[in-house]
Design a protein around this motif. Sequence first.
Motif, short mmCIF file in Angstrom:
data_model
loop_
_atom_site.label_atom_id
_atom_site.label_comp_id
_atom_site.label_asym_id
_atom_site.label_seq_id
_atom_site.Cartn_x
_atom_site.Cartn_y
_atom_site.Cartn_z
N GLY A 41 4.88 2.94 -1.77
CA GLY A 41 5.82 4.00 -2.10
C GLY A 41 6.90 4.12 -1.04
N ALA A 42 6.50 4.24 0.20
CA ALA A 42 7.45 4.29 1.30
C ALA A 42 7.75 2.86 1.74
N ALA A 43 9.01 2.52 1.79
CA ALA A 43 9.37 1.14 2.08
C ALA A 43 9.17 0.78 3.55
N HIS A 92 -6.62 4.81 10.83
CA HIS A 92 -5.20 5.17 10.90
C HIS A 92 -4.34 4.34 9.94
N ARG A 93 -4.70 4.37 8.67
CA ARG A 93 -3.95 3.61 7.66
C ARG A 93 -3.18 4.53 6.72
N SER A 94 -2.98 5.78 7.08
CA SER A 94 -2.28 6.69 6.18
C SER A 94 -0.87 6.18 5.90
N GLY A 95 -0.47 6.29 4.63
CA GLY A 95 0.84 5.85 4.21
C GLY A 95 0.94 4.36 3.95
#
Length: 161
Positions: A41-43, A92-95
């Motif tokens: 979603g976030a590039a 710590h894999r958020s996003g």
Amino acid sequence: MSLTPSHEHAPAAAAMPTQQAAREVVVALERRFGPRLFPSGAAIQPTADGIPTLWLDRAVAPDALTFLKDELERPYEMLYDLTAIDERVRDHRSGQPAADFSLVYHLLSYSRNEDLRIKVPLAADDATMPTVTGIWPSANWYEREAGNIFGIGLLKQSPTH
């Protein structure tokens, strides 16, 4: 007379903030391939080292890598490195998109004087990716290493190049 060249009169390169440069590349990629390109979603992924890092969907990654080398204005001519990350026990894999492995392409543009990191998420039950040796012949060694160490199959049918 000095034997070392003087750099006082050399024009300064127009330095562009890294994130702005990354947004330019994202816009060019979206214009060419559409928004389905980015699985998270976030590039742009924020990173500690400041190197612009983009996640690309595996289905379009070979064509996007070809675009970055051959079609983009001020292209990324060099594959600086190719490696993989075992994401299965990583915190710590958020996003970031779900992945058992990430295939990582570190690209360099001489004309931009910039680096770009491309990550492609892979599932353990289908950890394959088409080879990029048709784009960057130097990928051969790196691809064999990713296969030997991580078990990632880099399929030898070359992407359209």
